[in-house]
Design a protein around this motif. Structure first.
Motif, PDB file in Angstrom:
ATOM      1  N   SER A 224       0.730  -1.120  -0.094  1.00 42.62           N
ATOM      2  CA  SER A 224      -0.014   0.110  -0.017  1.00 42.62           C
ATOM      3  C   SER A 224       1.070   1.429  -0.115  1.00 42.62           C
ATOM      4  CB  SER A 224      -0.903  -0.080   1.182  1.00 42.62           C
ATOM      5  OG  SER A 224      -0.107   0.040   2.327  1.00 42.62           O
ATOM      6  N   LEU A 225       0.046   2.388  -0.524  1.00 43.86           N
ATOM      7  CA  LEU A 225       0.952   3.628  -0.424  1.00 43.86           C
ATOM      8  C   LEU A 225       0.257   4.769   0.529  1.00 43.86           C
ATOM      9  CD1 LEU A 225       1.516   4.254  -4.372  1.00 43.86           C
ATOM     10  CD2 LEU A 225       3.353   3.980  -2.330  1.00 43.86           C
ATOM     11  N   LEU A 226       1.096   5.452   1.280  1.00 48.78           N
ATOM     12  CA  LEU A 226       0.303   6.657   1.713  1.00 48.78           C
ATOM     13  C   LEU A 226       0.591   7.648   0.625  1.00 48.78           C
ATOM     14  CD1 LEU A 226       2.255   6.799   5.387  1.00 48.78           C
ATOM     15  CD2 LEU A 226      -0.095   6.135   4.786  1.00 48.78           C
ATOM     16  N   MET A 227      -0.459   8.627   0.532  1.00 46.07           N
ATOM     17  CA  MET A 227      -0.559   9.676  -0.519  1.00 46.07           C
ATOM     18  C   MET A 227      -1.436  10.878   0.030  1.00 46.07           C
ATOM     19  SD  MET A 227      -2.970   7.955  -3.236  1.00 46.07           S
ATOM     20  CE  MET A 227      -1.897   6.353  -3.611  1.00 46.07           C
ATOM     21  N   THR A 228      -1.109  11.818  -0.752  1.00 42.36           N
ATOM     22  CA  THR A 228      -2.033  13.212  -0.617  1.00 42.36           C
ATOM     23  C   THR A 228      -2.887  13.316  -1.460  1.00 42.36           C
ATOM     24  OG1 THR A 228      -0.155  14.115   1.106  1.00 42.36           O
ATOM     25  CG2 THR A 228      -1.919  15.660   0.154  1.00 42.36           C
ATOM     26  N   LEU A 229      -3.963  13.441  -1.196  1.00 42.00           N
ATOM     27  CA  LEU A 229      -5.127  13.691  -2.079  1.00 42.00           C
ATOM     28  C   LEU A 229      -5.935  14.815  -1.707  1.00 42.00           C
ATOM     29  CD1 LEU A 229      -6.475  10.083  -2.534  1.00 42.00           C
ATOM     30  CD2 LEU A 229      -4.864  11.144  -3.940  1.00 42.00           C
ATOM     31  N   SER A 230      -6.329  15.611  -2.809  1.00 40.04           N
ATOM     32  CA  SER A 230      -7.571  16.897  -2.225  1.00 40.04           C
ATOM     33  C   SER A 230      -8.724  16.414  -3.303  1.00 40.04           C
ATOM     34  CB  SER A 230      -6.777  18.054  -2.504  1.00 40.04           C
ATOM     35  OG  SER A 230      -6.539  18.195  -3.913  1.00 40.04           O
ATOM     36  N   LYS A 231      -9.050  15.511  -3.398  1.00 41.33           N
ATOM     37  CA  LYS A 231     -10.422  15.063  -4.123  1.00 41.33           C
ATOM     38  C   LYS A 231     -11.510  15.595  -3.591  1.00 41.33           C
ATOM     39  CE  LYS A 231     -10.645  10.368  -2.674  1.00 41.33           C
ATOM     40  NZ  LYS A 231     -12.069  10.449  -2.217  1.00 41.33           N
ATOM     41  N   ASP A 232     -11.341  15.777  -2.235  1.00 37.65           N
ATOM     42  CA  ASP A 232     -12.465  16.080  -1.385  1.00 37.65           C
ATOM     43  C   ASP A 232     -12.529  17.794  -1.072  1.00 37.65           C
ATOM     44  OD1 ASP A 232     -13.763  13.552  -1.686  1.00 37.65           O
ATOM     45  OD2 ASP A 232     -12.874  12.889   0.030  1.00 37.65           O
ATOM     46  N   GLY A 233     -11.768  18.406  -1.674  1.00 37.48           N
ATOM     47  CA  GLY A 233     -11.466  19.815  -1.653  1.00 37.48           C
ATOM     48  C   GLY A 233     -10.233  20.474  -0.636  1.00 37.48           C
ATOM     49  N   ASN A 234      -9.602  19.400  -0.079  1.00 33.61           N
ATOM     50  CA  ASN A 234      -8.612  19.678   0.973  1.00 33.61           C
ATOM     51  C   ASN A 234      -7.657  18.565   0.939  1.00 33.61           C
ATOM     52  OD1 ASN A 234      -7.506  21.446   2.556  1.00 33.61           O
ATOM     53  ND2 ASN A 234      -8.090  20.292   4.311  1.00 33.61           N
ATOM     54  N   ALA A 235      -6.125  19.144   1.111  1.00 35.17           N
ATOM     55  CA  ALA A 235      -5.391  18.137   0.893  1.00 35.17           C
ATOM     56  C   ALA A 235      -5.055  17.261   2.303  1.00 35.17           C
ATOM     57  CB  ALA A 235      -3.819  18.851   1.058  1.00 35.17           C
ATOM     58  N   GLU A 236      -5.496  16.003   2.314  1.00 39.04           N
ATOM     59  CA  GLU A 236      -5.635  15.127   3.135  1.00 39.04           C
ATOM     60  C   GLU A 236      -4.968  13.991   3.098  1.00 39.04           C
ATOM     61  OE1 GLU A 236      -7.212  16.030   5.846  1.00 39.04           O
ATOM     62  OE2 GLU A 236      -8.914  17.211   5.274  1.00 39.04           O
ATOM     63  N   ILE A 237      -4.380  13.082   3.984  1.00 33.71           N
ATOM     64  CA  ILE A 237      -3.617  12.094   3.712  1.00 33.71           C
ATOM     65  C   ILE A 237      -4.545  10.710   3.673  1.00 33.71           C
ATOM     66  CG2 ILE A 237      -1.716  10.513   4.792  1.00 33.71           C
ATOM     67  CD1 ILE A 237      -0.846  13.296   6.217  1.00 33.71           C
ATOM     68  N   TYR A 238      -4.331   9.891   2.732  1.00 31.45           N
ATOM     69  CA  TYR A 238      -4.807   8.665   2.694  1.00 31.45           C
ATOM     70  C   TYR A 238      -3.657   7.394   2.641  1.00 31.45           C
ATOM     71  CZ  TYR A 238      -9.135  11.247   1.161  1.00 31.45           C
ATOM     72  OH  TYR A 238     -10.006  12.373   0.885  1.00 31.45           O
ATOM     73  N   ARG A 239      -4.342   6.177   2.698  1.00 35.38           N
ATOM     74  CA  ARG A 239      -3.839   4.941   2.312  1.00 35.38           C
ATOM     75  C   ARG A 239      -4.269   4.226   1.393  1.00 35.38           C
ATOM     76  NH1 ARG A 239      -4.766  -0.239   3.556  1.00 35.38           N
ATOM     77  NH2 ARG A 239      -3.182  -1.507   4.014  1.00 35.38           N
ATOM     78  N   MET A 240      -3.510   3.949   0.106  1.00 32.66           N
ATOM     79  CA  MET A 240      -4.309   3.314  -0.863  1.00 32.66           C
ATOM     80  C   MET A 240      -3.783   1.751  -0.855  1.00 32.66           C
ATOM     81  SD  MET A 240      -4.020   3.659  -4.924  1.00 32.66           S
ATOM     82  CE  MET A 240      -5.298   4.886  -5.398  1.00 32.66           C
ATOM     83  N   ASP A 241      -4.813   0.957  -0.904  1.00 30.82           N
ATOM     84  CA  ASP A 241      -4.225  -0.588  -1.090  1.00 30.82           C
ATOM     85  C   ASP A 241      -4.031  -0.518  -2.488  1.00 30.82           C
ATOM     86  OD1 ASP A 241      -4.289  -3.444  -0.061  1.00 30.82           O
ATOM     87  OD2 ASP A 241      -5.523  -3.574  -1.707  1.00 30.82           O
ATOM     88  N   LEU A 242      -2.827  -1.185  -3.118  1.00 30.81           N
ATOM     89  CA  LEU A 242      -2.473  -1.183  -4.357  1.00 30.81           C
ATOM     90  C   LEU A 242      -3.045  -2.209  -5.136  1.00 30.81           C
ATOM     91  CD1 LEU A 242       1.526  -0.338  -4.040  1.00 30.81           C
ATOM     92  CD2 LEU A 242      -0.365   1.165  -5.143  1.00 30.81           C
TER      93      LEU A 242
END
Lengths: 191, 437
Positions: B263-281
């Motif tokens: 998995s990867l940690l990543m920063t996404l702002s898809k909901d309007g603001n920069a937040e940290i997510y974990r993505m199962d690859l």
């Protein structure tokens, strides 16, 4: 609750009025008799604040209309001149729109509101200081601040796209305050 | 009470200048190393030129590669071969009294033998004071991979003396930027830690940033603007196969791998603001780890693999935060100035390294996680992108030299070691790869 809403509405009206008042060419508006066609137009040009000068009927004459047409043309030219400015600058690590940017951004917002087919891309940037990823987020926050301002002033959400380049695309090369100041920016790109 | 100290270089300043010569029409961009100054208080060691039987390929000698590696570490001061009184290649020819007279603590001797397309090295390391052999081994490599053989021997010598695994066989990923035919050219490159054997893995006219090594050293995750916006890719180095893993509206940035590489940690702002997510690859499933109006970004796992460090400006400016687990309450780590960002923890849970603003300068600093003591490690002033060597002993970061960005390697406690400028343009965003067995 009703009272509070009314109070707020009144305060808003008052502040709009004051804003309009502040923005005219300096002629007194409180005196009903002073209302000539040109005065009304002067108030009109501060979009959204027409209410204040509305009591004056003196402008409705054929010559007044001509004046208004002339004023409208002048106004159009002024708005177009304002819209020549498409880059807006920010202080270090902030996304606050500077007061001097507001009039220009309002002009852009009005243009977008009257041209619903027109799209714009807001490109957010940061200076080279600090970290690349934080700057990427900061550039986005700046673009979003401009986006909100444009929407509040009449543009619609669907017309606006944002992208952040962080510190990756400086406008000016160099590691000094002058270069940094020119690189902390949002650029409006009309498509 | 929190203390802040500016580390004065414990080792004398040691500068190794490496200039990059880009070979036109080649996928390679070779780096040349020039040692300009030696270290004073580092451990003296004699790396005796290895004897050779059979034809060896042209280029750097294996013992020379070992000598340069040990010099680069900042922890050793190899004796120049011209000062040696003899050039033994076996134990029976080593006269400890001579080496003691020359002030040497250790002596490395060895011999190389070629058979067909392989070269084998038989080498021995001696402690001069105790007159003892502390390491003896035979290793071999293809005749085209003598650098691999040299770095391997360096790793073994380093570990025998310091007790810490060597990191000379690891690789660096970094981004170079120059101008080609009037357009910016960004290149993702991978090289040895001494900058040699650089290979271009990706070239683009749009920015590339944040390369991050998978734990097995086989893949890089990075952010590329090639589609006009920041998108996260995973790139398999052996095959060149690339996968677009995150292309949501807004930011897709700051990838960091989990220990299992799944998995990867990543920063996404898809909901309007920069937040940290974990993505199962495998599944692409996202878990949101932060939810705050502030900027949350630059997440990386801590040494336990359970918690994360990240940057947030929820206090008004960017600061480092830690969460003990993925759903724990964030705890603020840095307080020493108004700008601390891009955390990189060591593998033992002792320190976290980050970019630190002091007055108008940006340095690399570290905080001792037990005591809270903060130490500024660098004397340069436009520092970015710290990355720790997998053995925790060295730190690479990007800084400015004149108008250009260069890479600088220092020991993790702040001694200056060497820098890696590009001959033209910038080199930045270094990521130190893992130790791979």
């Amino acid at each position: 609750m009703n009272l509070s809403t009314q109070t707020k509405a009144f305060a808003l009206l008052l502040s709009v009025g004051l804003f309009a008042g502040c923005s005219t060419t300096g002629e007194t508006m409180d005196e009903g008799g002073a209302g000539t066609g040109s005065d009304v137009s002067a108030i009109d040009q501060e979009g959204g604040s027409t209410v204040y000068g509305g009591g004056d009927e003196g402008g409705v004459s054929s010559s007044g209309l001509t004046d208004e047409e002339k004023q409208a043309a002048e106004e159009q030219a002024k708005q177009a001149a304002l819209r020549e400015i498409t880059t807006f600058y920010f202080d270090f690590d902030t996304s606050e729109i500077k007061p001097e940017a507001r009039e220009v951004l309002v002009a852009h917002a009005k243009y977008l509101a009257s041209h619903p087919q027109q799209d714009v891309r807001l490109e957010g940037h940061a200076d080279e200081r600090g970290t690349k990823e934080y700057n990427l987020a900061l550039g986005e926050r700046r673009a979003n601040a401009v986006k909100r301002f444009l929407i509040v002033n009449g543009a619609s959400r669907g017309q606006i796209e944002t992208v952040s380049y962080g510190e990756e695309k400086p406008a000016v090369m160099g590691s000094n305050e002058s270069a940094w100041a020119q690189n902390r920016r949002v650029e409006l790109v009309f498509k | 009470m929190r203390q802040r100290t500016r580390t004065t270089s414990r080792h004398a300043f040691l500068a190794v200048v490496i200039a990059m010569t880009a070979l036109v029409n080649s996928a390679h961009a070779e780096l040349l190393i020039r040692i300009t100054e030696g270290a004073d208080s580092a451990v003296p060691i004699a790396v005796v030129p290895f004897s050779e039987s059979g034809t060896m390929p042209a280029g750097d000698k294996v013992s020379r590669i070992v000598q340069d590696d040990l010099t680069m570490s900042g922890e050793f001061r190899p004796l120049p071969p011209e000062k040696m009184l003899s050039l033994p290649s076996r134990r029976e020819d080593v006269y400890f009294r001579d080496w003691r007279m020359l002030g040497q603590r250790y002596v490395l001797v060895g011999e190389l033998k070629r058979s067909a397309d392989r070269v084998s090295a038989r080498y021995e390391l001696f402690d001069v004071n105790r007159q003892e052999r502390i390491l003896g081994e035979t290793a071999s490599a293809s005749v085209n991979s003598l650098r691999t053989l040299g770095h391997h021997i360096s790793d073994k010598v380093y570990e025998a003396i310091t007790g810490v695994k060597g990191a000379f066989s690891t690789r660096l990923a970094y981004i170079t930027r120059d101008t080609f035919k009037g357009k910016p050219r960004y290149r993702l490159q991978v090289s040895d830690v001494d900058g040699k054997r650089a290979r271009i893995r990706l070239e683009s006219q749009e920015p590339i940033l944040s390369p991050a090594w998978s734990p097995d050293g086989k893949k890089l995750a990075y952010v590329s603007f090639e589609t006009g916006k920041p998108v996260i890719f995973v790139h398999e180095l052996a095959t060149g196969k690339r996968t677009k893993v995150a292309d949501f509206p807004g930011l897709n940035s700051a990838p960091a791998w989990s220990d299992d590489g799944r998995s990867l940690l990543m920063t996404l702002s898809k909901d309007g603001n920069a937040e940290i997510y974990r993505m199962d690859l495998a599944s692409g499933k996202l878990t949101k780890l932060t939810d705050h109006w502030a900027i949350d970004t630059e997440a990386v796992y801590d040494h336990t693999g359970q918690g994360i460090f990240f940057t947030s400006d929820r206090s008004g400016g960017p600061q480092i935060y830690h969460m003990d687990s993925l759903n724990a309450e964030p705890r603020r780590i840095t307080f020493g100035s108004r700008y601390n960002a891009r955390p990189r923890p060591d593998n033992e849970g002792r320190f976290v390294y980050y970019v630190h603003q002091r007055n108008s300068a940006f340095h690399i600093a570290r905080t001792n996680l037990k005591t809270g003591e903060e130490t500024i490690l660098t004397r340069t002033s436009s520092d970015e992108s710290p990355s720790i060597s997998p053995n925790g002993r060295m730190l690479i970061y990007a800084t400015k030299q004149g108008d250009n960005s260069v890479l600088t390697v220092i020991s993790a406690d702040g001694g200056a070691a060497y820098s890696l400028p590009a001959s033209e343009g910038d080199v930045r965003e270094p990521a130190w790869g893992p130790i791979v067995n």
